[in-house]
Design an enzyme around this catalytic site. Structure first.
Site, mmCIF file in Angstrom:
data_model
loop_
_atom_site.group_PDB
_atom_site.id
_atom_site.type_symbol
_atom_site.label_atom_id
_atom_site.label_comp_id
_atom_site.label_asym_id
_atom_site.label_seq_id
_atom_site.Cartn_x
_atom_site.Cartn_y
_atom_site.Cartn_z
ATOM 1 C CD GLU A 1 -1.163 0.370 3.604
ATOM 2 O OE1 GLU A 1 -1.542 1.721 3.298
ATOM 3 O OE2 GLU A 1 -1.382 -0.143 4.566
ATOM 4 C CE LYS B 1 -6.973 7.246 5.951
ATOM 5 N NZ LYS B 1 -7.453 7.409 7.241
ATOM 6 C CB VAL C 1 -5.809 -1.875 4.141
ATOM 7 C CG1 VAL C 1 -6.258 -3.303 4.100
ATOM 8 C CG2 VAL C 1 -4.496 -2.008 5.005
ATOM 9 C CG ASP D 1 -13.340 6.239 13.556
ATOM 10 O OD1 ASP D 1 -13.441 5.482 12.258
ATOM 11 O OD2 ASP D 1 -12.484 7.091 13.588
ATOM 12 C CB SER E 1 -11.067 0.892 9.467
ATOM 13 O OG SER E 1 -10.270 1.057 8.257
ATOM 14 C CB ALA E 2 -13.408 1.655 4.394
ATOM 15 C CG ASP E 3 -8.306 -0.768 6.239
ATOM 16 O OD1 ASP E 3 -8.785 -0.076 5.141
ATOM 17 O OD2 ASP E 3 -7.466 -0.660 6.843
ATOM 18 C CE LYS F 1 1.185 1.771 14.958
ATOM 19 N NZ LYS F 1 0.837 1.881 13.691
HETATM 20 N N1 PSU Z 1 -2.528 1.415 10.959
HETATM 21 C C1 PSU Z 1 -1.196 1.385 11.200
HETATM 22 N N2 PSU Z 1 -0.448 1.995 9.885
HETATM 23 C C2 PSU Z 1 -0.891 2.604 8.896
HETATM 24 C C3 PSU Z 1 -2.605 2.510 8.849
HETATM 25 C C4 PSU Z 1 -3.248 2.056 9.802
HETATM 26 O O1 PSU Z 1 -0.710 0.999 11.986
HETATM 27 O O2 PSU Z 1 -0.420 3.114 7.899
HETATM 28 C C5 PSU Z 1 -3.280 3.077 7.647
HETATM 29 C C6 PSU Z 1 -3.431 1.991 6.592
HETATM 30 O O3 PSU Z 1 -3.293 2.349 5.346
HETATM 31 C C7 PSU Z 1 -4.811 1.718 6.814
HETATM 32 C C8 PSU Z 1 -5.510 2.952 6.908
HETATM 33 O O4 PSU Z 1 -5.731 1.198 5.886
HETATM 34 O O5 PSU Z 1 -4.424 3.732 7.679
HETATM 35 C C9 PSU Z 1 -6.782 2.984 7.878
HETATM 36 O O6 PSU Z 1 -7.362 4.136 7.811
HETATM 37 P P1 PSU Z 1 -8.851 4.483 8.520
HETATM 38 O O7 PSU Z 1 -8.548 4.000 10.058
HETATM 39 O O8 PSU Z 1 -9.145 6.076 8.696
HETATM 40 O O9 PSU Z 1 -9.859 3.406 8.042
HETATM 41 MN MN MN Z 2 -12.507 6.126 10.529
#
Ligand code: PSU
Ligand code: MN
Length: 306
Positions: free
Chosen positions: A27, A89, A109, A141, A143-145, A162
């Protein structure tokens, strides 16, 4: 080869895919938003080398000038690293707008999985995934992941998540979405800097060959989702949970006090935890990404033999 009119597959990557050779996706948000310059660029290039040393072709994924890129040049990686947080992003909801407007985007991701799948790449290595944030029962909140893992057939090799996240709720969500969570050589979900979290995984698998076999079986069964492989940070780079958790708690309260929300939350927390824990956490972060690249390359090689 380019089935999608918005997709550019780097020639080396296209050749490998056409000939059934192993390819590993990487990524670009980890480059632009996950680490500081110049360590981000050095790490991204070193990860590509590790994938090659382990018998696969690397394909770092990003959006450049509205084009979906499967495979970047060293110059393009340098560009993402230098521009850092100034790059958008890009999650699933951003993809069409960025393509239509001809803009750049760093893939999370989620979008790395989408573009990898369009290109025909099955295995993806990263550091940590997004998940259910602490307090999500009120902020929503999530994540879309996690949604992407539920619908796109790409294996994601990470070091767990994390503890900026609620790991228990993240596992519940993955269960609901039907995503198998595999511990690589462990029964416990690793928490990125730490090898343990107190939460169990669904299955433990000890070899790249078995990872490949299970994922191939899931694909053969016609199941559309992905698979999450959680690979613990090597022992010698693991960090004491107390120090990390204190930094995480502080970062989360600062985030709330500043009213940061939405897509800014994760980059803010990542940067703040990294500042509060100093250079040690960056060194650990780099090593765990290397470790995931090795497992992903070996799994991609094993997958091609099935
Ligand atoms: N967690 C990490 N390192 C990262 C990310 C998350 O420890 O770099 C990044 C990844 O690209 C992940 C994104 O897909 O943050 C998730 O963002 P969000 O929580 O806004 O969906
Ligand atoms: Mn989010």
């Amino acid at each position: 080869m380019n089935l999608n009119k918005y997709l550019d597959v780097k020639p080396e990557v296209a050749e490998a895919i056409a000939n059934g050779k192993p390819v590993v996706a990487l990524e670009s948000t980890i480059i632009s938003h996950g680490m500081p310059y110049p360590q981000n660029v050095e790490t991204a290039l070193a990860v590509e080398n590790i994938i090659r040393e382990n018998g696969a072709v690397p394909a770092t994924i990003a959006i450049i000038g509205g084009r979906l890129k499967a495979g970047l040049t060293a110059e393009e990686i340098e560009y993402f690293g230098k521009k850092g947080q100034a790059i958008t992003k890009a999650s699933r909801r951003d993809l069409a707008v960025l393509c239509a407007r001809g803009e750049d985007g760093a893939t999370t991701v989620t979008t790395t999985m989408i573009i990898a799948h369009m290109a025909g790449i099955k295995i993806f290595a990263t550091g940590g995934i997004g998940g259910v944030h602490r307090g999500a029962e009120t902020t929503m909140d999530i994540s879309a992941d996690l949604e992407e893992l539920g619908q796109t057939p790409v294996m994601v090799v990470c070091a767990g998540a994390k503890s900026i996240l609620d790991l228990g709720l993240t596992l519940e969500y993955l269960e609901t979405k039907g995503v198998p969570v595999i511990g690589y050589g462990t029964e416990e979900l690793p928490a990125f800097y730490c090898r343990t979290s107190g939460f169990g995984v669904d299955y433990r698998i000890d070899t790249a060959e078995e990872l490949a076999k299970v994922f191939k079986t899931q694909n053969d069964l016609g199941m559309k989702g992905g698979m999450l492989v959680a690979n613990p940070i090597p022992e010698q780079y693991a960090m004491p949970a107390d120090a990390i958790n204190a930094a995480i708690d502080q970062a989360i309260s600062e985030c709330a006090a500043k009213g940061i929300h939405g897509k800014e939350t994760t980059p803010f927390l990542l940067a703040r935890v990294s500042e509060l824990t100093g250079g040690d956490s960056l060194a650990s972060n780099i090593q765990l990404v290397f470790n995931n690249a090795r497992v992903a390359a070996q799994t991609a090689a094993a997958y091609c033999k099935l």
